[in-house]
Enzyme design. Structure first.
Site, PDB file in Angstrom:
ATOM      1  N   LYS A 124      21.139  26.339  58.377  1.00 35.89           N
ATOM      2  CA  LYS A 124      21.242  27.455  57.434  1.00 35.89           C
ATOM      3  C   LYS A 124      22.512  27.401  56.598  1.00 35.89           C
ATOM      4  O   LYS A 124      23.446  26.652  56.858  1.00 35.89           O
ATOM      5  CB  LYS A 124      21.112  28.785  58.186  1.00 35.89           C
ATOM      6  CG  LYS A 124      19.668  29.032  58.626  1.00 35.89           C
ATOM      7  CD  LYS A 124      19.429  30.422  59.157  1.00 35.89           C
ATOM      8  CE  LYS A 124      17.930  30.631  59.402  1.00 35.89           C
ATOM      9  NZ  LYS A 124      17.639  31.946  60.011  1.00 35.89           N
ATOM     10  N   ARG A 147      15.621  28.325  67.623  1.00 41.26           N
ATOM     11  CA  ARG A 147      14.582  27.829  66.711  1.00 41.26           C
ATOM     12  C   ARG A 147      15.224  26.780  65.816  1.00 41.26           C
ATOM     13  O   ARG A 147      16.148  27.088  65.065  1.00 41.26           O
ATOM     14  CB  ARG A 147      14.028  28.996  65.883  1.00 41.26           C
ATOM     15  CG  ARG A 147      12.917  28.620  64.905  1.00 41.26           C
ATOM     16  CD  ARG A 147      12.472  29.851  64.128  1.00 41.26           C
ATOM     17  NE  ARG A 147      11.373  29.554  63.219  1.00 41.26           N
ATOM     18  CZ  ARG A 147      11.538  29.106  61.979  1.00 41.26           C
ATOM     19  NH1 ARG A 147      12.763  28.901  61.504  1.00 41.26           N
ATOM     20  NH2 ARG A 147      10.489  28.858  61.211  1.00 41.26           N
TER      21      ARG A 147
END
Length: 279
Positions: free
Chosen positions: A217, A257
Site C-alpha cells: 500500500k 491479506r
C-alpha cells in the site's frame, strides 16, 4: 459450506486474487479466468490459507462497476477453485455478489464497507452463517481521500468499527463469525495507517479476530521513497509488507491479506515461533 474460520496455529495468510483490470498493484494480470486460476493455485501451493477473490477495484479513485460485471468476473473463478478444494473468500461490498459467490463455493465474505455499502449484506451473512470480515470504511473509492479526517484516528476507527459489529450482531450474525479490519489506506493517509498499526493491540483487545491489509500500500511506498521523494512502486514494497506481516502477527492479528504469500507466510511463521519460544 463450512463456516469455520481457518485456524492454522499461526497468523492466517490470505492471498489476494484481483480479477480486475484496474487494481493498484496487479490490475489486469489475472482478469482472464485461466490466469486467475493459475495464480490462485500458485498461492495455494505456497501455503495460503484463504484465497480472496475480488471483481471490483477498491483502489483510491477507482470507478465502480455494475453488479453483473462483478459477478461475471468472480463466479467462474470461485466455482472452479472451490471445486478444486481451495478455501475462498469473496471481496465485495454487494450482497448479490456475496450470495452468488457463497452459492458457488466461497466460504467467507470480505466486505471492505463493513456492511455500509449494501444493507442486505447483513442478511446474507446471517442466513448463510458465513464469516463476515467487517472493514472500517467511510465511502467508496472516489470519495475516500477527502474523508480521511480524524481528531484521534485510533479511537474513531475503533468506535466506528464497534458500530458495525453491533449492527451485524443485531442482524443475527453470530459473534464467532465476525472479523474486524482497521482498513489501512481506506479513508486514511500514511500517518493514520502508522498510528493504527502502532495501536493494533487495541483492536485485538476488542475481542474479535483482526485482519490486517497492508500489502504494497501507499504508506509503505511513501516510507521507502527515494532521495528525490518519489514513493517506491508497489513491486518494490514486498519486503516491507512481510515486515508488517510479522509485526502484525506478533501483535495478535488473526490474519494478513497479501499479494505475495510466500514471504508473508515465512514472516508469520517466524513470529509464531518467536512467541512460543520454540519451533
Amino acid at each position: 459450506m463450512s463456516s469455520a474460520l481457518p485456524s492454522p496455529g499461526r497468523c492466517v495468510v490470505m492471498g489476494v486474487l484481483n480479477v480486475t483490470p484496474d487494481s493498484f498493484s496487479d490490475g489486469g494480470r489475472y482478469l482472464g479466468v485461466d490466469a486467475a486460476l493459475a495464480h490462485a493455485h500458485d498461492m495455494w501451493a505456497r501455503g495460503a490459507d484463504i484465497i480472496d477473490v475480488g471483481g471490483e477495484s477498491t483502489r483510491p479513485g477507482a470507478a465502480r462497476v455494475d453488479a453483473q460485471t462483478e459477478i461475471d468476473r468472480v463466479l467462474p473463478v470461485v466455482r472452479t477453485l472451490a471445486a478444486d478444494g481451495l478455501h475462498l473468500s469473496v471481496d465485495t461490498t454487494r450482497a448479490a455478489v456475496a450470495e452468488a459467490a457463497l452459492d458457488a463455493g466461497a466460504r467467507v465474505i470480505n466486505d471492505v464497507s463493513g456492511g455500509l455499502a449494501d444493507p442486505d449484506m447483513a442478511k446474507v451473512a446471517a442466513t448463510t452463517g458465513a464469516p463476515w470480515i467487517l472493514m472500517h470504511w467511510r465511502g467508496h473509492s472516489r470519495d475516500m481521500n477527502r474523508l480521511a479526517q480524524y481528531d484521534d484516528v485510533v479511537a474513531e476507527v475503533r468506535t466506528e468499527l464497534r458500530a458495525r459489529v453491533d449492527a451485524a450482531l443485531a442482524a443475527g450474525v453470530a459473534q464467532e463469525r465476525i472479523v474486524i479490519d482497521p482498513g489501512l489506506g481506506f479513508a486514511k493517509h500514511a500517518p493514520h495507517d502508522w498510528a493504527l498499526l502502532h495501536e493494533l493491540r487495541s483492536f485485538v483487545d476488542m475481542g474479535f479476530p483482526v485482519l490486517v491489509g497492508a500489502s504494497r500500500k501507499r504508506f509503505l511506498g511513501r516510507l521507502l521513497a527515494d532521495e528525490q521523494g518519489e514513493p517506491r512502486p508497489p513491486s518494490g514494497r514486498e519486503d516491507a509488507t512481510a515486515a508488517v506481516s510479522a509485526l502484525a502477527a506478533a501483535a495478535g492479528a488473526w490474519g494478513v491479506r497479501v499479494h505475495s504469500v510466500g514471504a508473508s507466510l515465512d514472516a508469520v511463521t517466524v513470529a509464531a515461533a518467536w512467541q512460543r519460544g520454540h519451533e
